[in-house]
Write a protein that holds these residues in place. Structure first.
Motif, PDB file in Angstrom:
ATOM      1  N   UNK A   1       0.846  -1.198   0.000  1.00 27.68           N
ATOM      2  CA  UNK A   1       0.000   0.000   0.000  1.00 27.68           C
ATOM      3  C   UNK A   1       0.883   1.249   0.000  1.00 27.68           C
ATOM      4  N   UNK A   2       1.503   1.498  -1.139  1.00 32.07           N
ATOM      5  CA  UNK A   2       2.440   2.607  -1.260  1.00 32.07           C
ATOM      6  C   UNK A   2       1.838   3.955  -0.922  1.00 32.07           C
TER       7      UNK A   2
ATOM      8  N   UNK B   1       9.100   8.597  13.147  1.00 29.77           N
ATOM      9  CA  UNK B   1       9.506   9.042  11.810  1.00 29.77           C
ATOM     10  C   UNK B   1      10.476   8.029  11.201  1.00 29.77           C
ATOM     11  N   UNK B   2      11.445   7.566  12.006  1.00 26.44           N
ATOM     12  CA  UNK B   2      12.407   6.578  11.518  1.00 26.44           C
ATOM     13  C   UNK B   2      11.707   5.279  11.106  1.00 26.44           C
ATOM     14  N   UNK B   3      10.695   4.878  11.879  1.00 28.15           N
ATOM     15  CA  UNK B   3       9.962   3.653  11.552  1.00 28.15           C
ATOM     16  C   UNK B   3       9.316   3.757  10.177  1.00 28.15           C
TER      17      UNK B   3
ATOM     18  N   UNK C   1       8.860   2.737   4.382  1.00 31.20           N
ATOM     19  CA  UNK C   1       8.781   3.278   3.023  1.00 31.20           C
ATOM     20  C   UNK C   1       9.930   2.762   2.163  1.00 31.20           C
ATOM     21  N   UNK C   2      11.108   2.600   2.785  1.00 31.37           N
ATOM     22  CA  UNK C   2      12.269   2.121   2.039  1.00 31.37           C
ATOM     23  C   UNK C   2      12.105   0.672   1.606  1.00 31.37           C
ATOM     24  N   UNK C   3      11.310  -0.093   2.364  1.00 31.91           N
ATOM     25  CA  UNK C   3      11.091  -1.505   2.044  1.00 31.91           C
ATOM     26  C   UNK C   3       9.855  -1.738   1.181  1.00 31.91           C
ATOM     27  N   UNK C   4       9.101  -0.697   0.920  1.00 32.31           N
ATOM     28  CA  UNK C   4       7.796  -0.841   0.273  1.00 32.31           C
ATOM     29  C   UNK C   4       7.889  -1.521  -1.089  1.00 32.31           C
ATOM     30  N   UNK C   5       9.011  -1.369  -1.771  1.00 34.68           N
ATOM     31  CA  UNK C   5       9.142  -1.963  -3.106  1.00 34.68           C
ATOM     32  C   UNK C   5       9.703  -3.378  -3.074  1.00 34.68           C
TER      33      UNK C   5
END
Length: 203
Positions: free
Chosen positions: A135-136, A171-173, A178-182
């Motif tokens: 769910x980007x 925020x870090x979480x 988001x960095x792993x979303x792809x």
């Protein structure tokens, strides 16, 4: 579907230990009695609590691997053989609840019951859901919401200095998610490792 269920942890009620430093002031004299070099009751209590905490950390990860929901049913089926009627009633109630959960969910993750288990369970389940469903747009929405939430929080009575560290962690979480979303195949795996690796540094 996946749900995250906190595991219970016993708690202890402790009375405040008597003070070992006594300062008595009169009109003409001041008497100071310093603590003895031997461990005080307060120090012993702190050591005992620290030992309990260390044991919990060494035996219970912050979050477990994904387990079939049947593991919860088996847990309460095994303990339902207790001779204590009160324990039996409690276990039967938990067993019925586990069976109801099994009708809706397929897996669970156990969460260390250390006082933060509810927040950890909720955020872990949210992160895992977002990563599994790719769910980007929702990840971006929540990331922006969290990043810009400090002003709103402070406007509702909180001091920035008291919540700054927690806000930064949030925020870090979401930056991490988001960095792993792809990477849908390994995202959940990295999420689990990231959460439990933090156990070794932050506890």
């Amino acid at each position: 579907r996946t749900t995250t269920i906190p595991t219970p942890l016993g708690s202890a009620a402790l009375d405040d230990p008597p003070s070992t430093d006594l300062i008595t002031t009169t009109a003409t004299t001041t008497v100071t009695v310093t603590a003895m070099s031997s461990p005080t009751e307060h120090q012993l209590t702190e050591r005992q609590l620290q030992a309990i905490e260390d044991e919990i950390k060494s035996t219970q990860p912050l979050t477990s691997i994904r387990l079939p929901i049947d593991a919860l049913i088996h847990q309460y089926q095994s303990s339902s053989s207790s001779d204590d009627d009160d324990d039996l009633d409690d276990d039967n109630g938990f067993l019925q609840s586990a069976k109801l959960l099994a009708e809706k969910y397929t897996h669970l993750r156990r969460v260390r019951g250390d006082g933060n288990c509810y927040y950890r369970a909720f955020l872990y389940a949210l992160a895992e859901r977002l990563l599994r469903r790719m769910e980007g747009e929702e990840i971006s929405r929540l990331k922006d919401k969290v990043s810009n939430s400090m002003e709103w929080i402070c406007g509702n009575g909180y001091e920035a200095t008291t919540i700054d560290m927690f806000h930064e962690e949030m925020v870090d979480l979401f930056d991490f998610v988001a960095a792993l979303a792809n990477d849908v195949d390994s995202g959940s795996h990295h999420n689990h490792n990231h959460n439990n690796n933090n156990n070794n540094s932050n506890n």
